[in-house]
Enzyme design. Structure first.
Site, PDB file in Angstrom:
ATOM      1  N   TYR A   1       6.581  -4.482  -5.066  1.00  0.00           N
ATOM      2  CA  TYR A   1       6.322  -3.074  -4.801  1.00  0.00           C
ATOM      3  C   TYR A   1       7.419  -2.198  -5.369  1.00  0.00           C
ATOM      4  O   TYR A   1       8.576  -2.571  -5.429  1.00  0.00           O
ATOM      5  CB  TYR A   1       6.089  -2.791  -3.317  1.00  0.00           C
ATOM      6  CG  TYR A   1       7.216  -3.129  -2.377  1.00  0.00           C
ATOM      7  CD1 TYR A   1       8.032  -2.130  -1.857  1.00  0.00           C
ATOM      8  CD2 TYR A   1       7.434  -4.441  -1.968  1.00  0.00           C
ATOM      9  CE1 TYR A   1       9.041  -2.432  -0.955  1.00  0.00           C
ATOM     10  CE2 TYR A   1       8.436  -4.748  -1.075  1.00  0.00           C
ATOM     11  CZ  TYR A   1       9.247  -3.740  -0.573  1.00  0.00           C
ATOM     12  OH  TYR A   1      10.253  -4.049   0.307  1.00  0.00           O
TER      13      TYR A   1
ATOM     14  N   ASP B   1      12.852  -8.151  12.506  1.00  0.00           N
ATOM     15  CA  ASP B   1      11.523  -7.629  12.835  1.00  0.00           C
ATOM     16  C   ASP B   1      11.143  -7.902  14.289  1.00  0.00           C
ATOM     17  O   ASP B   1      10.374  -7.146  14.879  1.00  0.00           O
ATOM     18  CB  ASP B   1      10.467  -8.204  11.893  1.00  0.00           C
ATOM     19  CG  ASP B   1      10.599  -7.633  10.480  1.00  0.00           C
ATOM     20  OD1 ASP B   1      11.425  -6.723  10.266  1.00  0.00           O
ATOM     21  OD2 ASP B   1       9.880  -8.116   9.588  1.00  0.00           O
TER      22      ASP B   1
ATOM     23  N   HIS C   1       7.934  -1.605   8.564  1.00  0.00           N
ATOM     24  CA  HIS C   1       9.166  -0.926   8.169  1.00  0.00           C
ATOM     25  C   HIS C   1       8.884   0.469   7.634  1.00  0.00           C
ATOM     26  O   HIS C   1       7.836   0.711   7.035  1.00  0.00           O
ATOM     27  CB  HIS C   1       9.887  -1.712   7.065  1.00  0.00           C
ATOM     28  CG  HIS C   1      10.181  -3.122   7.440  1.00  0.00           C
ATOM     29  ND1 HIS C   1      10.094  -4.154   6.545  1.00  0.00           N
ATOM     30  CD2 HIS C   1      10.566  -3.686   8.607  1.00  0.00           C
ATOM     31  CE1 HIS C   1      10.416  -5.291   7.136  1.00  0.00           C
ATOM     32  NE2 HIS C   1      10.702  -5.033   8.396  1.00  0.00           N
TER      33      HIS C   1
ATOM     34  N   LYS D   1       5.367   3.877  -1.612  1.00  0.00           N
ATOM     35  CA  LYS D   1       5.336   2.531  -2.197  1.00  0.00           C
ATOM     36  C   LYS D   1       4.062   2.317  -3.001  1.00  0.00           C
ATOM     37  O   LYS D   1       2.985   2.748  -2.597  1.00  0.00           O
ATOM     38  CB  LYS D   1       5.394   1.470  -1.093  1.00  0.00           C
ATOM     39  CG  LYS D   1       6.663   1.501  -0.273  1.00  0.00           C
ATOM     40  CD  LYS D   1       6.632   0.488   0.848  1.00  0.00           C
ATOM     41  CE  LYS D   1       7.923   0.540   1.652  1.00  0.00           C
ATOM     42  NZ  LYS D   1       7.900  -0.406   2.786  1.00  0.00           N
TER      43      LYS D   1
ATOM     44  N   ASP E   1      12.277  -1.540  -7.712  1.00  0.00           N
ATOM     45  CA  ASP E   1      11.233  -2.563  -7.611  1.00  0.00           C
ATOM     46  C   ASP E   1      11.734  -3.665  -6.686  1.00  0.00           C
ATOM     47  O   ASP E   1      12.887  -4.093  -6.795  1.00  0.00           O
ATOM     48  CB  ASP E   1      10.927  -3.182  -8.983  1.00  0.00           C
ATOM     49  CG  ASP E   1      10.032  -2.319  -9.849  1.00  0.00           C
ATOM     50  OD1 ASP E   1       9.632  -1.231  -9.413  1.00  0.00           O
ATOM     51  OD2 ASP E   1       9.735  -2.744 -10.971  1.00  0.00           O
TER      52      ASP E   1
ATOM     53  N   ARG F   1      -9.060 -16.966 -22.480  1.00  0.00           N
ATOM     54  CA  ARG F   1      -7.613 -17.210 -22.509  1.00  0.00           C
ATOM     55  C   ARG F   1      -6.921 -16.826 -21.210  1.00  0.00           C
ATOM     56  O   ARG F   1      -5.804 -17.231 -20.951  1.00  0.00           O
ATOM     57  CB  ARG F   1      -6.964 -16.425 -23.647  1.00  0.00           C
ATOM     58  CG  ARG F   1      -7.508 -16.773 -25.023  1.00  0.00           C
ATOM     59  CD  ARG F   1      -7.034 -15.778 -26.063  1.00  0.00           C
ATOM     60  NE  ARG F   1      -7.544 -14.448 -25.718  1.00  0.00           N
ATOM     61  CZ  ARG F   1      -7.001 -13.306 -26.107  1.00  0.00           C
ATOM     62  NH1 ARG F   1      -5.924 -13.307 -26.859  1.00  0.00           N
ATOM     63  NH2 ARG F   1      -7.518 -12.148 -25.760  1.00  0.00           N
TER      64      ARG F   1
END
Length: 182
Positions: A132, A169, A62, A72, A48, A23
């Site tokens: 995360y 970034d 980061h 995290k 979250d 399944r």
């Protein structure tokens, strides 16, 4: 769940117990009592986050400095990423070293990255969805970014991928000029 300390022992590879049959599958992606027992960590997750990225997108490196530093717990629910954690703890013997792990929806592996690490991930598949949990809320005034291709770190990126970054970034600082975790 199986917990394995990695080359930098404070970073943990977590492999949940997966029940599969015709399944599909079932597993507990997070259960606080078992997480605390198996990792010996007394952390609380308060936020979250969920992101979707296309192939070649790099998000990172980061981190937030105290008192808003984040631990995290990371997993991928669709696709495959190269996940990287850089030790930025000034007093650590592994400061400047990194962990790189493939996380995917197929392998269902997770990483626990404690406070004191810069973090980033590169999407290897056509798309990825990345979840995360964090131990502190996002606090933009405490956030820093290390440049993805910093020469000091000398990270070997996968060949054949055009790496794409956000404008934020692209403004990351060199490893040596970034503030370290005290």
């Amino acid at each position: 769940m199986k917990v394995t300390p990695l080359k930098i022992p404070d970073v943990l590879l977590i492999e949940p117990r997966v029940f599969e049959d015709a399944r599909g599958f079932f597993f507990e992606s997070f259960r606080e009592d078992i997480f605390r027992k198996e990792t010996s960590l007394n952390v609380s997750f308060v936020q979250d986050n969920h992101s979707k990225s296309f192939q070649g997108v790099f998000r990172g490196f980061h981190y937030q400095l105290p008192p808003h530093a984040q631990g995290k717990l990371i997993r991928v629910i669709q696709g495959e990423v190269l996940d990287i954690a850089i030790d930025i703890r000034e007093s650590s013997p592994s400061c400047g070293q990194y962990i790189a792990e493939i996380l995917s929806s197929d392998n269902k592996k997770q990483l626990y990255i404690p406070e004191g690490f810069a973090h980033g991930f590169l999407t290897l598949s056509n798309t990825s969805e990345f979840l995360y949990k964090t131990t502190h809320f996002y606090h933009p005034q405490s956030e820093h970014c290390i440049l993805w291709n910093d020469a000091t770190l000398n990270f070997q990126w996968p060949k054949g991928l055009k790496i794409e970054l956000s404008p934020k970034d692209l403004l990351g600082k060199s490893f040596e000029s970034s503030p370290f975790f005290p």
